[in-house]
Design a protein around this motif. Sequence first.
Motif, PDB file in Angstrom:
ATOM      1  N   ARG A 178       0.843  -1.189   0.000  1.00  0.00           N
ATOM      2  CA  ARG A 178       0.000   0.000   0.000  1.00  0.00           C
ATOM      3  C   ARG A 178       0.885   1.248   0.000  1.00  0.00           C
ATOM      4  O   ARG A 178       1.826   1.368   0.768  1.00  0.00           O
ATOM      5  CB  ARG A 178      -0.894   0.058   1.244  1.00  0.00           C
ATOM      6  N   LEU A 179       0.545   2.178  -0.887  1.00  0.00           N
ATOM      7  CA  LEU A 179       1.194   3.479  -0.917  1.00  0.00           C
ATOM      8  C   LEU A 179       0.133   4.517  -0.610  1.00  0.00           C
ATOM      9  O   LEU A 179      -0.897   4.592  -1.295  1.00  0.00           O
ATOM     10  CB  LEU A 179       1.813   3.738  -2.296  1.00  0.00           C
ATOM     11  N   GLU A 180       0.359   5.320   0.439  1.00  0.00           N
ATOM     12  CA  GLU A 180      -0.590   6.359   0.842  1.00  0.00           C
ATOM     13  C   GLU A 180       0.080   7.711   0.685  1.00  0.00           C
ATOM     14  O   GLU A 180       1.171   7.936   1.207  1.00  0.00           O
ATOM     15  CB  GLU A 180      -1.019   6.155   2.292  1.00  0.00           C
ATOM     16  N   ILE A 181      -0.574   8.611  -0.044  1.00  0.00           N
ATOM     17  CA  ILE A 181      -0.032   9.947  -0.287  1.00  0.00           C
ATOM     18  C   ILE A 181      -0.991  10.971   0.332  1.00  0.00           C
ATOM     19  O   ILE A 181      -2.204  10.923   0.089  1.00  0.00           O
ATOM     20  CB  ILE A 181       0.148  10.209  -1.788  1.00  0.00           C
ATOM     21  N   PHE A 182      -0.440  11.887   1.131  1.00  0.00           N
ATOM     22  CA  PHE A 182      -1.242  12.852   1.886  1.00  0.00           C
ATOM     23  C   PHE A 182      -0.976  14.282   1.417  1.00  0.00           C
ATOM     24  O   PHE A 182       0.176  14.644   1.133  1.00  0.00           O
ATOM     25  CB  PHE A 182      -0.919  12.766   3.379  1.00  0.00           C
ATOM     26  N   PHE A 183      -2.047  15.086   1.380  1.00  0.00           N
ATOM     27  CA  PHE A 183      -1.947  16.503   1.035  1.00  0.00           C
ATOM     28  C   PHE A 183      -2.784  17.311   2.025  1.00  0.00           C
ATOM     29  O   PHE A 183      -3.961  17.005   2.233  1.00  0.00           O
ATOM     30  CB  PHE A 183      -2.485  16.769  -0.374  1.00  0.00           C
ATOM     31  N   LYS A 184      -2.174  18.335   2.609  1.00  0.00           N
ATOM     32  CA  LYS A 184      -2.877  19.183   3.574  1.00  0.00           C
ATOM     33  C   LYS A 184      -2.850  20.626   3.101  1.00  0.00           C
ATOM     34  O   LYS A 184      -1.791  21.163   2.771  1.00  0.00           O
ATOM     35  CB  LYS A 184      -2.220  19.077   4.959  1.00  0.00           C
ATOM     36  N   ALA A 185      -4.017  21.263   3.042  1.00  0.00           N
ATOM     37  CA  ALA A 185      -4.123  22.657   2.618  1.00  0.00           C
ATOM     38  C   ALA A 185      -5.445  23.230   3.113  1.00  0.00           C
ATOM     39  O   ALA A 185      -6.349  22.484   3.514  1.00  0.00           O
ATOM     40  CB  ALA A 185      -4.041  22.779   1.103  1.00  0.00           C
ATOM     41  N   GLU A 186      -5.558  24.540   3.047  1.00  0.00           N
ATOM     42  CA  GLU A 186      -6.827  25.167   3.433  1.00  0.00           C
ATOM     43  C   GLU A 186      -7.915  24.818   2.426  1.00  0.00           C
ATOM     44  O   GLU A 186      -9.069  24.589   2.778  1.00  0.00           O
ATOM     45  CB  GLU A 186      -6.661  26.684   3.524  1.00  0.00           C
ATOM     46  N   SER A 187      -7.551  24.793   1.139  1.00  0.00           N
ATOM     47  CA  SER A 187      -8.511  24.446   0.093  1.00  0.00           C
ATOM     48  C   SER A 187      -7.770  23.930  -1.131  1.00  0.00           C
ATOM     49  O   SER A 187      -6.562  24.146  -1.278  1.00  0.00           O
ATOM     50  CB  SER A 187      -9.371  25.663  -0.287  1.00  0.00           C
ATOM     51  N   PHE A 188      -8.525  23.265  -2.004  1.00  0.00           N
ATOM     52  CA  PHE A 188      -7.954  22.681  -3.214  1.00  0.00           C
ATOM     53  C   PHE A 188      -8.824  23.047  -4.409  1.00  0.00           C
ATOM     54  O   PHE A 188     -10.026  23.289  -4.282  1.00  0.00           O
ATOM     55  CB  PHE A 188      -7.890  21.158  -3.101  1.00  0.00           C
ATOM     56  N   LEU A 189      -8.225  23.039  -5.587  1.00  0.00           N
ATOM     57  CA  LEU A 189      -8.951  23.250  -6.826  1.00  0.00           C
ATOM     58  C   LEU A 189      -9.632  21.951  -7.260  1.00  0.00           C
ATOM     59  O   LEU A 189      -9.326  20.874  -6.753  1.00  0.00           O
ATOM     60  CB  LEU A 189      -7.986  23.710  -7.928  1.00  0.00           C
TER      61      LEU A 189
END
Length: 241
Positions: A178-189
């Motif tokens: 398993r490969l898990e990729i995380f992204f954290k931001a206030e908002s996304f397009l």
Amino acid sequence: MVKLAFDGRDFKGYQYQIDQRTVEEEIKKAIMAVTGEDNRIIACGRTDAGVHAKTFYVNFLTASKVSPRGFAFHIQPYLPDDILALSSKEVGLDFHARFSCKSKTYKYVINQEKNPHPIYRSYMENITYKLDYNKLGEGLEILKGDHDFRLFMKEDKDIEINTHRRIDDSYFNKKENRLEIFFKAESFLHNQVRIMTGSLIELARGKISLDDFKAYFDPESKTRANPALSPVGLYLWEVEY
């Protein structure tokens, strides 16, 4: 405010659509069944068809006498099996589930087994290419900070929006197959997370170079980042207020 979770497999996304099954419609019907009111539901965001949510928040005004902490319990019998009301509480009148949000964390899950079990097909993307995890990490570092992500969104020439976003954190975890990729931001397009993930995979498998990846942020470039990976591996993982 109600905290929810849902399995996005059988939904056409969060937002209401005529003649389509959506998360918003199911939540609205459940709340109406309890309050008898046609409440305006404010959500922390909108998910596309097939996208899942481990954490999702909505808020609404009500004159109901149901206690704020009791709402989750009372609406659960009226929700379908693929939506769970986890908890609820009272919030101030100035609270807005979307605009009061400080950050959202999305997780994208990739199954790297050669012959994945069919039960995973609606919950993980299957990619069996050999990947360079050092390159993947370098790409994730490049994404951090303030950038114009116009080449990482679904192309729509009919609308003009601010395409600048700040990625507060981005990283990956590797657990056996398993490969898990995380992204954290206030908002996304729109489609940004799926396109960022697809471009990172192209980088990690050697289809594009690090310079090619950096060029997606060149204001003169017209080459769009791609591909947008399937929604099945995408989860709205955490929402912070």
